[in-house]
Design a protein around this motif. Sequence first.
Motif, PDB file in Angstrom:
ATOM      1  N   ASP A  85      27.659  35.502  40.985  1.00 24.42           N
ATOM      2  CA  ASP A  85      27.964  35.808  39.640  1.00 24.42           C
ATOM      3  C   ASP A  85      26.661  35.818  38.959  1.00 24.42           C
ATOM      4  N   LEU A  86      25.851  34.883  39.190  1.00 23.66           N
ATOM      5  CA  LEU A  86      24.307  34.525  38.448  1.00 23.66           C
ATOM      6  C   LEU A  86      23.472  35.575  39.091  1.00 23.66           C
ATOM      7  N   ASN A  87      23.805  35.999  40.525  1.00 28.66           N
ATOM      8  CA  ASN A  87      22.384  36.941  41.023  1.00 28.66           C
ATOM      9  C   ASN A  87      22.666  38.480  41.082  1.00 28.66           C
ATOM     10  N   ASN A  88      23.936  38.622  41.494  1.00 26.63           N
ATOM     11  CA  ASN A  88      24.386  40.116  41.717  1.00 26.63           C
ATOM     12  C   ASN A  88      25.071  40.635  40.121  1.00 26.63           C
ATOM     13  N   ALA A  89      26.199  39.877  40.008  1.00 32.26           N
ATOM     14  CA  ALA A  89      26.970  40.453  38.735  1.00 32.26           C
ATOM     15  C   ALA A  89      26.158  40.433  37.636  1.00 32.26           C
ATOM     16  N   ALA A  90      25.365  39.566  37.515  1.00 35.79           N
ATOM     17  CA  ALA A  90      24.379  39.468  36.201  1.00 35.79           C
ATOM     18  C   ALA A  90      23.507  40.740  36.053  1.00 35.79           C
ATOM     19  N   ARG A  91      23.309  41.565  37.233  1.00 39.81           N
ATOM     20  CA  ARG A  91      22.481  42.581  37.038  1.00 39.81           C
ATOM     21  C   ARG A  91      23.461  43.801  36.611  1.00 39.81           C
ATOM     22  N   LEU A  92      24.638  43.845  36.435  1.00 43.24           N
ATOM     23  CA  LEU A  92      25.498  45.009  36.216  1.00 43.24           C
ATOM     24  C   LEU A  92      25.494  45.272  34.493  1.00 43.24           C
ATOM     25  N   SER A  93      25.606  46.336  34.235  1.00 42.03           N
ATOM     26  CA  SER A  93      25.710  46.370  32.669  1.00 42.03           C
ATOM     27  C   SER A  93      26.887  45.824  32.205  1.00 42.03           C
ATOM     28  N   ALA A  94      27.183  45.696  30.961  1.00 37.97           N
ATOM     29  CA  ALA A  94      28.707  44.800  30.509  1.00 37.97           C
ATOM     30  C   ALA A  94      29.781  45.912  30.968  1.00 37.97           C
ATOM     31  N   GLY A  95      29.672  47.124  31.040  1.00 37.32           N
ATOM     32  CA  GLY A  95      30.775  47.917  31.353  1.00 37.32           C
ATOM     33  C   GLY A  95      31.243  47.816  32.397  1.00 37.32           C
ATOM     34  N   GLN A  96      30.248  47.571  33.627  1.00 32.49           N
ATOM     35  CA  GLN A  96      30.528  47.444  34.979  1.00 32.49           C
ATOM     36  C   GLN A  96      30.916  46.159  35.480  1.00 32.49           C
ATOM     37  N   ARG A  97      30.375  45.068  34.604  1.00 30.64           N
ATOM     38  CA  ARG A  97      30.790  43.659  34.645  1.00 30.64           C
ATOM     39  C   ARG A  97      32.340  43.512  34.439  1.00 30.64           C
ATOM     40  N   LYS A  98      32.736  44.316  33.118  1.00 30.45           N
ATOM     41  CA  LYS A  98      34.164  44.278  32.838  1.00 30.45           C
ATOM     42  C   LYS A  98      35.162  44.715  34.117  1.00 30.45           C
ATOM     43  N   ARG A  99      34.493  45.468  34.716  1.00 32.76           N
ATOM     44  CA  ARG A  99      35.507  46.011  36.150  1.00 32.76           C
ATOM     45  C   ARG A  99      35.454  45.274  37.218  1.00 32.76           C
ATOM     46  N   LEU A 100      34.846  44.008  37.229  1.00 34.88           N
ATOM     47  CA  LEU A 100      34.758  43.264  38.511  1.00 34.88           C
ATOM     48  C   LEU A 100      35.310  41.904  37.990  1.00 34.88           C
ATOM     49  N   ALA A 101      36.113  41.552  38.968  1.00 30.10           N
ATOM     50  CA  ALA A 101      36.782  40.053  38.930  1.00 30.10           C
ATOM     51  C   ALA A 101      36.363  39.249  39.973  1.00 30.10           C
ATOM     52  N   LEU A 102      36.087  37.992  39.703  1.00 27.14           N
ATOM     53  CA  LEU A 102      35.486  37.297  41.108  1.00 27.14           C
ATOM     54  C   LEU A 102      36.696  36.102  41.124  1.00 27.14           C
ATOM     55  N   ARG A 103      37.493  35.847  42.154  1.00 29.49           N
ATOM     56  CA  ARG A 103      38.438  34.871  42.247  1.00 29.49           C
ATOM     57  C   ARG A 103      38.014  33.827  43.543  1.00 29.49           C
ATOM     58  N   GLU A 104      38.164  32.580  42.925  1.00 29.84           N
ATOM     59  CA  GLU A 104      37.864  31.561  43.968  1.00 29.84           C
ATOM     60  C   GLU A 104      39.172  31.229  44.556  1.00 29.84           C
ATOM     61  N   GLU A 105      39.624  31.809  45.533  1.00 33.90           N
ATOM     62  CA  GLU A 105      41.084  31.849  46.251  1.00 33.90           C
ATOM     63  C   GLU A 105      40.967  31.997  47.646  1.00 33.90           C
ATOM     64  N   ASP A 106      41.990  31.636  48.346  1.00 29.10           N
ATOM     65  CA  ASP A 106      42.207  31.927  49.465  1.00 29.10           C
ATOM     66  C   ASP A 106      42.781  33.187  49.945  1.00 29.10           C
ATOM     67  N   VAL A 107      42.306  33.963  50.639  1.00 33.09           N
ATOM     68  CA  VAL A 107      42.665  35.450  51.168  1.00 33.09           C
ATOM     69  C   VAL A 107      44.246  35.490  51.300  1.00 33.09           C
ATOM     70  N   MET A 108      44.449  34.344  51.868  1.00 28.33           N
ATOM     71  CA  MET A 108      46.161  34.391  52.257  1.00 28.33           C
ATOM     72  C   MET A 108      47.013  34.289  51.192  1.00 28.33           C
ATOM     73  N   SER A 109      46.416  33.960  49.956  1.00 28.23           N
ATOM     74  CA  SER A 109      47.390  33.928  48.797  1.00 28.23           C
ATOM     75  C   SER A 109      47.095  34.667  47.725  1.00 28.23           C
ATOM     76  N   CYS A 110      46.371  35.876  47.744  1.00 28.89           N
ATOM     77  CA  CYS A 110      46.162  36.764  46.751  1.00 28.89           C
ATOM     78  C   CYS A 110      47.471  37.469  46.438  1.00 28.89           C
ATOM     79  N   GLY A 111      47.872  37.336  45.083  1.00 28.25           N
ATOM     80  CA  GLY A 111      49.203  37.947  44.716  1.00 28.25           C
ATOM     81  C   GLY A 111      49.016  39.358  44.315  1.00 28.25           C
ATOM     82  N   GLU A 112      48.005  39.908  43.673  1.00 27.52           N
ATOM     83  CA  GLU A 112      47.770  41.048  42.986  1.00 27.52           C
ATOM     84  C   GLU A 112      47.940  42.174  43.991  1.00 27.52           C
ATOM     85  N   THR A 113      48.644  43.166  43.411  1.00 27.62           N
ATOM     86  CA  THR A 113      48.907  44.243  44.240  1.00 27.62           C
ATOM     87  C   THR A 113      48.508  45.587  43.862  1.00 27.62           C
TER      88      THR A 113
END
Length: 270
Positions: A85-113
Motif C-alpha cells: 500500500d505504502l510503496n506500490n499503491a501510493a504511486r498510483l493516481s487517485a483514479g487508479q487507486r480507487k480501482r484497487l482494493a487490498l484485502r487481508e484475507e485467506d484466499v480460501m474465504s474470498c466471497g466476492e464474485t
Amino acid sequence: MARKPKQTLAETTDKHLLYQASVQSPEFELDFIDTTFKLLRNRRAHSMREDFCGTALASCDWVRRHRDNTAVGVDLDAEVLEWGDLNNAARLSAGQRKRLALREEDVMSCGETGFDVIQAFNFSYWVFQSRKELLRYFKGVHRSLADDGVLFLDAFGGYAAHKTSIEKRKLDGFRYEWEQASYNPVTGEMQCYIHFAFPDRSRMDKAFSYCWRLYGAQEVRDILSDAGFSSTQMYLQCFDAETDEPTDDYECTDECEDHACWLGYIVAMK
Ligand SMILES: C[S@@+](CC[C@H](N)C(=O)[O-])C[C@H]1O[C@@H](n2cnc3c(N)ncnc32)[C@H](O)[C@@H]1O
C-alpha cells in the motif's frame, strides 16, 4: 567517543524491493493474461483478483494498464499488504487507486464474485499440502469467477525439481539465491528459502521461506477439472534450439521433453 558501526547492506536494504526485482515480472505476466484471455474469450479482461498478492505489484500494474481495469489483491499477511500500500499503491493516481482494493484475507474465504481473471503466481497455491485443500481452493476460485472467467497459475517441474538444490543469480547490486533446502519424495513436501547476498559480504538469509508441496502439472489439471473447470491448457516456456537455454516465449502444448527443469502456466477456463 566510540564510532557507530557502519551498517551493512543486508541491514539497510528492503527485502520486499529485492523480492520484486528478483522474482516478479508483472508486465510480462499481465501481457500474457491479456493476450491469452482475449484469445480464449474474444473480449478484454477487466476485473482481476490477485491471490497471494504479497506487495500487490501486479494488481497495481493492472489498474494502471487500462482505465476500466479493477483489481483486488488478497493476502493473509498484514505487513506485506501495508508495504504494498505504502510503496506500490501510493504511486498510483487517485483514479487508479480507487480501482484497487487490498484485502487481508485467506484466499480460501474470498466471497466476492464476477472476476474475469484470478491469478495465483509464483507457485503460491502449492502452500496447500493436501489435494482436499487444493480442491477446496479451486472450487472457491471457480465460484468467484465470471461465467467466462479464467484462472491463471504457474508451475515448474522436471527431474531437477525433485531434489535439494541452490540456484544463484547475479542481479543489479545483489545476488539472489533460491534454495530447495529439503524435499520429501513421498509427500512432495519441500522447504524453500530465498536468500540475498551483497557486495559487502553481508547476507540476508531466509529472507523468505515457503513450505510447499511439489504438485505435478497433470495432477493440478485433474484437480481443476474436479473443481468444475471446463478445460485447462498448458503454456510451456520454449527452449532455444541451438543453445538449449530457455527463452521468453511460451507455447500452448502438452508436449514436453524430459528437461531437467521446465516452467509454464496452467490456464483454467470456467
Ligand atoms: C510466494 S508469495 C507470492 C507473492 C506474489 N504473488 C508473487 O507472485 O510473487 C506468497 C504469499 O502468499 C501469502 N499467503 C500464504 N497463504 C495464504 C492464504 N491462505 N491466503 C492468502 N494469502 C496467503 C503469503 O502471506 C505471501 O505473501
